[in-house]
Scaffold this active site. Structure first.
Site, PDB file in Angstrom:
ATOM      1  N   ALA A 172     117.037 -91.135 -58.331  1.00 15.24           N
ATOM      2  CA  ALA A 172     118.197 -91.251 -57.432  1.00 15.24           C
ATOM      3  C   ALA A 172     118.573 -92.724 -57.322  1.00 15.24           C
ATOM      4  O   ALA A 172     119.656 -93.141 -57.715  1.00 15.24           O
ATOM      5  CB  ALA A 172     117.861 -90.663 -56.064  1.00 15.24           C
ATOM      6  N   CYS A 173     117.655 -93.552 -56.836  1.00 17.74           N
ATOM      7  CA  CYS A 173     117.885 -95.003 -56.740  1.00 17.74           C
ATOM      8  C   CYS A 173     116.790 -95.739 -57.482  1.00 17.74           C
ATOM      9  O   CYS A 173     115.635 -95.309 -57.474  1.00 17.74           O
ATOM     10  CB  CYS A 173     117.838 -95.463 -55.285  1.00 17.74           C
ATOM     11  N   LEU A 227     115.316 -99.812 -58.332  1.00 19.09           N
ATOM     12  CA  LEU A 227     115.458-101.231 -57.975  1.00 19.09           C
ATOM     13  C   LEU A 227     114.271-102.049 -58.458  1.00 19.09           C
ATOM     14  O   LEU A 227     113.120-101.637 -58.331  1.00 19.09           O
ATOM     15  CB  LEU A 227     115.540-101.364 -56.450  1.00 19.09           C
ATOM     16  N   ARG A 260     114.558-109.090 -64.882  1.00 23.17           N
ATOM     17  CA  ARG A 260     114.591-109.582 -66.269  1.00 23.17           C
ATOM     18  C   ARG A 260     113.202-109.934 -66.788  1.00 23.17           C
ATOM     19  O   ARG A 260     113.041-110.827 -67.613  1.00 23.17           O
ATOM     20  CB  ARG A 260     115.519-110.810 -66.422  1.00 23.17           C
ATOM     21  N   GLY A 289     111.133-107.111 -67.490  1.00 23.44           N
ATOM     22  CA  GLY A 289     110.710-105.853 -68.103  1.00 23.44           C
ATOM     23  C   GLY A 289     110.272-104.785 -67.107  1.00 23.44           C
ATOM     24  O   GLY A 289     109.937-103.675 -67.506  1.00 23.44           O
ATOM     25  N   GLY A 349     112.113-103.184 -64.874  1.00 18.89           N
ATOM     26  CA  GLY A 349     113.110-102.109 -64.845  1.00 18.89           C
ATOM     27  C   GLY A 349     112.796-101.089 -65.933  1.00 18.89           C
ATOM     28  O   GLY A 349     112.852 -99.883 -65.720  1.00 18.89           O
ATOM     29  N   ARG A 350     112.434-101.601 -67.091  1.00 18.04           N
ATOM     30  CA  ARG A 350     112.087-100.723 -68.211  1.00 18.04           C
ATOM     31  C   ARG A 350     110.845 -99.889 -67.882  1.00 18.04           C
ATOM     32  O   ARG A 350     110.786 -98.709 -68.203  1.00 18.04           O
ATOM     33  CB  ARG A 350     111.830-101.573 -69.456  1.00 18.04           C
ATOM     34  N   GLU A 397     120.728 -90.295 -61.589  1.00 17.40           N
ATOM     35  CA  GLU A 397     121.908 -89.901 -60.810  1.00 17.40           C
ATOM     36  C   GLU A 397     123.070 -90.846 -61.099  1.00 17.40           C
ATOM     37  O   GLU A 397     122.868 -92.053 -61.213  1.00 17.40           O
ATOM     38  CB  GLU A 397     121.530 -89.952 -59.317  1.00 17.40           C
ATOM     39  N   SER A 407     124.901 -98.315 -61.560  1.00 28.22           N
ATOM     40  CA  SER A 407     125.492 -99.633 -61.282  1.00 28.22           C
ATOM     41  C   SER A 407     125.686-100.357 -62.615  1.00 28.22           C
ATOM     42  O   SER A 407     125.203 -99.901 -63.650  1.00 28.22           O
ATOM     43  CB  SER A 407     124.543-100.435 -60.394  1.00 28.22           C
TER      44      SER A 407
HETATM   45  N1  ACO Z   1     122.344-109.122 -67.391  1.00 25.38           N
HETATM   46  C1  ACO Z   1     122.347-108.612 -68.633  1.00 25.38           C
HETATM   47  N2  ACO Z   1     121.511-107.620 -69.051  1.00 25.38           N
HETATM   48  C2  ACO Z   1     120.650-107.121 -68.151  1.00 25.38           C
HETATM   49  C3  ACO Z   1     120.574-107.621 -66.822  1.00 25.38           C
HETATM   50  C4  ACO Z   1     121.468-108.663 -66.460  1.00 25.38           C
HETATM   51  N3  ACO Z   1     121.447-109.195 -65.233  1.00 25.38           N
HETATM   52  N4  ACO Z   1     119.613-106.953 -66.165  1.00 25.38           N
HETATM   53  C5  ACO Z   1     119.101-106.067 -67.033  1.00 25.38           C
HETATM   54  N5  ACO Z   1     119.725-106.166 -68.232  1.00 25.38           N
HETATM   55  C6  ACO Z   1     119.471-105.359 -69.452  1.00 25.38           C
HETATM   56  C7  ACO Z   1     118.872-106.218 -70.528  1.00 25.38           C
HETATM   57  O1  ACO Z   1     119.209-105.650 -71.776  1.00 25.38           O
HETATM   58  C8  ACO Z   1     117.392-106.085 -70.254  1.00 25.38           C
HETATM   59  O2  ACO Z   1     116.582-106.323 -71.367  1.00 25.38           O
HETATM   60  P1  ACO Z   1     116.253-107.846 -71.842  1.00 25.38           P
HETATM   61  O3  ACO Z   1     115.833-108.611 -70.621  1.00 25.38           O
HETATM   62  O4  ACO Z   1     115.149-107.666 -72.839  1.00 25.38           O
HETATM   63  O5  ACO Z   1     117.526-108.352 -72.444  1.00 25.38           O
HETATM   64  C9  ACO Z   1     117.293-104.631 -69.868  1.00 25.38           C
HETATM   65  O6  ACO Z   1     118.483-104.369 -69.136  1.00 25.38           O
HETATM   66  C10 ACO Z   1     116.096-104.266 -69.039  1.00 25.38           C
HETATM   67  O7  ACO Z   1     115.700-105.352 -68.242  1.00 25.38           O
HETATM   68  P2  ACO Z   1     114.428-105.278 -67.277  1.00 25.38           P
HETATM   69  O8  ACO Z   1     113.876-106.651 -67.111  1.00 25.38           O
HETATM   70  O9  ACO Z   1     113.490-104.225 -67.762  1.00 25.38           O
HETATM   71  O10 ACO Z   1     115.100-104.733 -65.940  1.00 25.38           O
HETATM   72  P3  ACO Z   1     115.003-105.351 -64.460  1.00 25.38           P
HETATM   73  O11 ACO Z   1     113.580-105.393 -64.014  1.00 25.38           O
HETATM   74  O12 ACO Z   1     115.757-106.608 -64.376  1.00 25.38           O
HETATM   75  O13 ACO Z   1     115.697-104.191 -63.615  1.00 25.38           O
HETATM   76  C11 ACO Z   1     117.544-103.096 -62.596  1.00 25.38           C
HETATM   77  C12 ACO Z   1     116.946-103.619 -63.920  1.00 25.38           C
HETATM   78  C13 ACO Z   1     116.569-102.133 -61.934  1.00 25.38           C
HETATM   79  C14 ACO Z   1     118.847-102.365 -62.880  1.00 25.38           C
HETATM   80  C15 ACO Z   1     117.780-104.354 -61.684  1.00 25.38           C
HETATM   81  O14 ACO Z   1     118.791-105.134 -62.253  1.00 25.38           O
HETATM   82  C16 ACO Z   1     118.171-104.015 -60.268  1.00 25.38           C
HETATM   83  O15 ACO Z   1     117.335-103.651 -59.450  1.00 25.38           O
HETATM   84  N6  ACO Z   1     119.473-104.179 -59.937  1.00 25.38           N
HETATM   85  C17 ACO Z   1     119.966-103.969 -58.581  1.00 25.38           C
HETATM   86  C18 ACO Z   1     119.953-102.502 -58.191  1.00 25.38           C
HETATM   87  C19 ACO Z   1     120.577-101.623 -59.240  1.00 25.38           C
HETATM   88  O16 ACO Z   1     121.699-101.860 -59.690  1.00 25.38           O
HETATM   89  N7  ACO Z   1     119.853-100.550 -59.609  1.00 25.38           N
HETATM   90  C20 ACO Z   1     120.271 -99.547 -60.583  1.00 25.38           C
HETATM   91  C21 ACO Z   1     121.177 -98.605 -59.927  1.00 25.38           C
HETATM   92  S1  ACO Z   1     121.461 -97.174 -60.907  1.00 25.38           S
HETATM   93  C22 ACO Z   1     120.488 -95.969 -60.165  1.00 25.38           C
HETATM   94  O17 ACO Z   1     119.998 -96.210 -59.090  1.00 25.38           O
HETATM   95  C23 ACO Z   1     120.250 -94.675 -60.870  1.00 25.38           C
END
Ligand code: ACO
Ligand code: ZN
Length: 366
Positions: free
Chosen positions: A235-236, A238, A245, A247, A249-250, A270, A274
């Site tokens: 659902a959400c 974060l 950045r 890893g 999120g992955r 869901e 974003s």
């Molecule tokens: N700019 C460009 N690419 C990005 C960015 C960014 N700011 N953030 C993530 N990415 C892409 C990149 O390809 C990245 O891989 P790379 O670093 O090897 O290039 C890839 O996504 C995965 O990056 P991670 O480091 O694994 O992800 P992270 O820990 O930064 O978390 C997340 C990603 C969860 C979306 C984070 O940005 C976040 O919490 N954002 C705020 C809340 C949000 O928008 N949550 C998602 C809502 S959707 C939902 O809830 C279903």
């Protein structure tokens, strides 16, 4: 134009406070006097960049570049009932568009809030909110936070996964109510597109922690409906801004699909995602699909097979493949084209999961 003549709803060019480079068209969402300052939203930019700017940042010399809202022009007669209603509605609406929290302190990091979150007003209006990274409770004053002396060293709930210093804890919104409520308040500061779920009972929360000497530190989480009719497995989602950045999120996404595989389901997050959520998911889907294709290089593979192996929906796989230009047609038959951009990434290890599914969703793997 005199800055004192500006009103809410006016659109004009603003020099962005952060980088101070180009001017960007922005809309005034609120005005403060003493000293005069304007809360602006940069048009076509994400809301997390909204900010207070001083009159010197505004481009006021070219009067023709300033847009006055049509509604304002029509309802200039403020004595009519209609105009009063419009202004009142506008005000209620706008208070949710404004960031109410400035900065939070979390694990010795000071983080700027991205969006509105419904913290109690008295707390939100303090210059810094101190948040305990173990129980996620919030304090408006540093001395209160310091004397809080938290006994909790990890999120309440079961630890269901541990590897390489990373752990996942499973929490039930109905059981660990306080923690989950505090978590929703915290995550709303960085999540805009979702409504905050006041009713947390129907959700499970999966908290990702990094183990350090003094305990398990909160890195990120995802929530999941206990019974999703639409087949959603997240659902959400974060990652705390100071951990992004790297890893994590992955790892969160990979874990959500591991649970779906265990449940024997195909699933999807869901919608809407974003901007950052979409970037992260697209990258994950691409990696998983190409990983499967490269392992099974010499076989005929269907999208349904990839879906079954990865728990990613056929729709998400199809979207990512066509976006990448990876599906080509030969004699009317679709073929995958492999690219060699794959590299090794941290994922989760199925053998470290101690968890059995209890909930059944609707989208079963065929
Ligand atoms: N700019 C460009 N690419 C990005 C960015 C960014 N700011 N953030 C993530 N990415 C892409 C990149 O390809 C990245 O891989 P790379 O670093 O090897 O290039 C890839 O996504 C995965 O990056 P991670 O480091 O694994 O992800 P992270 O820990 O930064 O978390 C997340 C990603 C969860 C979306 C984070 O940005 C976040 O919490 N954002 C705020 C809340 C949000 O928008 N949550 C998602 C809502 S959707 C939902 O809830 C279903
Ligand atoms: Zn605490």
């Amino acid at each position: 134009m005199d800055p004192y003549e500006l009103e809410i709803g006016y659109k004009l060019f603003v020099k962005k406070q952060m980088d101070n480079k180009d001017t960007i068209k922005a809309e005034i969402l609120s005005i403060k006097h003493n000293p005069l300052s304007f809360y602006v939203h940069y048009i076509n930019y994400n809301k997390r960049l909204d900010e207070w700017v001083s009159p010197t940042s505004l481009k006021l010399d070219d009067i023709f570049s300033i847009e006055i809202p049509k509604k304002k022009k029509k309802t200039e007669d403020k004595t009519t009932r209609k105009s009063i209603i419009t202004e009142k509605d506008e005000h209620t609406d706008i208070s949710y568009k404004l960031k109410n929290v400035r900065t939070i302190q979390f694990d010795n990091f000071q983080l700027e809030a991205w969006y509105f979150s419904p913290y109690p007003k008295i707390i939100a209006e303090q210059p810094i909110i101190y948040i305990c990274s173990f129980c996620l409770f919030y304090f408006g004053f540093e001395d209160q936070y310091k004397s809080h002396n938290c006994k909790i060293r990890h999120p309440p709930g079961n630890e269901i996964y541990r590897k390489n210093g990373l752990s996942f804890f499973e929490l039930d919104g109905h059981v660990q109510k306080n923690y989950c409520r505090n978590l929703c308040l915290l995550s709303k500061l960085f999540l805009d597109h979702k409504t905050l779920y006041y009713d947390i009972d129907p959700f499970l929360f999966y908290i990702l922690c990094k183990e350090e000497e003094d305990g398990f530190h909160f890195v990120g989480y995802f929530s999941k409906e206990k019974d999703s009719l639409q087949g959603y497995n997240v659902a959400c989602l974060l990652t705390m801004p100071h951990c992004q950045r790297k890893g994590y999120g992955r790892v969160l996404i990979d874990f959500s699909y591991l649970l779906s595989r265990k449940e024997g389901l195909v699933a999807s997050p869901e919608k809407p995602l974003s901007d950052l959520g979409l970037l992260s998911y697209r990258k994950y889907w691409k990696e998983k699909v190409f990983e499967y294709l490269s392992i099974n290089r010499d076989m005929e593979i269907s999208i349904a097979e990839i879906s079954k192996a990865t728990s990613i929906t056929e729709e998400d796989i199809g979207a990512v493949l066509s976006e990448e230009g990876s599906i080509k047609f030969y004699d009317g038959e679709p073929c995958f084209i492999l690219k060699d951009w794959m590299n090794e990434k941290e994922g989760v290890d199925e053998t470290c999961l101690e968890w059995e599914p209890t909930v059944k969703a609707n989208t079963e793997i065929k």
